[in-house]
Scaffold this motif. Structure first.
Motif, PDB file in Angstrom:
ATOM      1  N   CYS A  94       0.919  -1.118  -0.210  1.00  0.00           N
ATOM      2  CA  CYS A  94       0.015  -0.049   0.017  1.00  0.00           C
ATOM      3  C   CYS A  94       0.769   1.151   0.137  1.00  0.00           C
ATOM      4  N   HIS A 110      -0.153   3.826   1.286  1.00  0.00           N
ATOM      5  CA  HIS A 110      -0.126   4.692   2.413  1.00  0.00           C
ATOM      6  C   HIS A 110       0.860   4.902   3.363  1.00  0.00           C
ATOM      7  N   LEU A 111       1.010   3.615   3.975  1.00  0.00           N
ATOM      8  CA  LEU A 111       2.005   3.329   5.043  1.00  0.00           C
ATOM      9  C   LEU A 111       2.520   1.981   4.930  1.00  0.00           C
ATOM     10  N   GLY A 112       2.444   1.207   3.729  1.00  0.00           N
ATOM     11  CA  GLY A 112       3.233   0.132   3.389  1.00  0.00           C
ATOM     12  C   GLY A 112       2.533  -1.296   3.957  1.00  0.00           C
ATOM     13  N   CYS A 113       1.235  -1.333   4.476  1.00  0.00           N
ATOM     14  CA  CYS A 113       0.535  -2.587   4.563  1.00  0.00           C
ATOM     15  C   CYS A 113       0.462  -3.379   3.366  1.00  0.00           C
ATOM     16  N   CYS A 170      -6.892  -2.454   1.134  1.00  0.00           N
ATOM     17  CA  CYS A 170      -5.853  -2.308   2.377  1.00  0.00           C
ATOM     18  C   CYS A 170      -6.476  -2.504   3.550  1.00  0.00           C
ATOM     19  N   CYS A 183      -5.508  -2.155   6.465  1.00  0.00           N
ATOM     20  CA  CYS A 183      -5.058  -1.279   7.483  1.00  0.00           C
ATOM     21  C   CYS A 183      -5.975   0.010   7.673  1.00  0.00           C
ATOM     22  N   HIS A 184      -6.038   0.584   6.610  1.00  0.00           N
ATOM     23  CA  HIS A 184      -6.918   2.086   6.708  1.00  0.00           C
ATOM     24  C   HIS A 184      -7.961   2.182   5.808  1.00  0.00           C
ATOM     25  N   GLY A 185      -8.274   0.853   5.123  1.00  0.00           N
ATOM     26  CA  GLY A 185      -9.295   0.880   4.126  1.00  0.00           C
ATOM     27  C   GLY A 185      -8.872   1.745   2.801  1.00  0.00           C
ATOM     28  N   SER A 186      -7.929   1.885   2.454  1.00  0.00           N
ATOM     29  CA  SER A 186      -8.092   2.346   0.933  1.00  0.00           C
ATOM     30  C   SER A 186      -8.412   1.210  -0.076  1.00  0.00           C
ATOM     31  N   PRO A 213      -6.967   6.629   2.230  1.00  0.00           N
ATOM     32  CA  PRO A 213      -6.129   7.620   2.184  1.00  0.00           C
ATOM     33  C   PRO A 213      -4.699   7.382   1.304  1.00  0.00           C
TER      34      PRO A 213
END
Ligand code: FES
Length: 161
Positions: free
Chosen positions: A95, A97-100, A111, A113-116, A128
């Protein structure tokens, strides 16, 4: 003849160490040892715990029965390979965003982690995540495919068999 009593001291006898001095010396030695251990630990900190792999190229065998538009995720790898009428391509599943690690879905990727949400071509459908998923360089090698996880290519780049 003169004899020395056990309580008398000669000028040549060493001075007895007082309890206070003994404790002071002990604490000095302990402080020195602690600083030495701290220095040793600090020297170890900057080094990476895991060595970087010299090569990011992965050999992948696509299943013969892989349907068009269906992702194939090699075990333990952060990529998804696709085969369609125009060739083979690979999309990173990291991802932006933050690499998940994103998970393939029916219409693309999501994703956890934060739903992207990403479309099947890796473009961002919902944040995000700030950028689309990276397309990875693929090359043919006999019946297999070599995917370079370190080399991004423009979206839409496909390799024919
Ligand atoms: S890491 Fe994927 S949305 Fe945050």
């Amino acid at each position: 003849m003169m004899t020395r009593s056990p309580e008398s001291h000669s000028r040549l006898d060493p001075e007895p160490i007082s309890r206070r001095d003994l404790l002071g010396l002990s604490s000095l030695w302990m402080t020195g040892a602690s600083l030495l251990f701290a220095l040793f630990g600090a020297l170890r900190l900057p080094r990476a715990a895991v060595l970087d792999s010299p090569s990011k190229k992965v050999r992948v065998s696509l299943p013969e029965t892989l349907a068009e538009g269906t992702p194939f995720v090699p075990p333990g790898r952060a990529m998804a390979l696709f085969r369609d009428t125009e060739g083979v391509f690979a999309i990173s599943t990291v991802c932006t965003h933050l690499g998940c690690i994103v998970e393939p879905t029916a219409g693309g990727f999501e994703c956890p982690c934060h739903g992207s949400i990403f479309a099947a071509d890796g473009s961002v459908t919902r944040g995000p995540a700030p950028q689309p998923l990276r397309w990875l360089k693929v090359s043919a090698s006999g019946d297999d495919w070599i995917v370079d996880e370190a080399a991004a290519v423009p979206a839409g780049t496909q390799v024919n068999a």
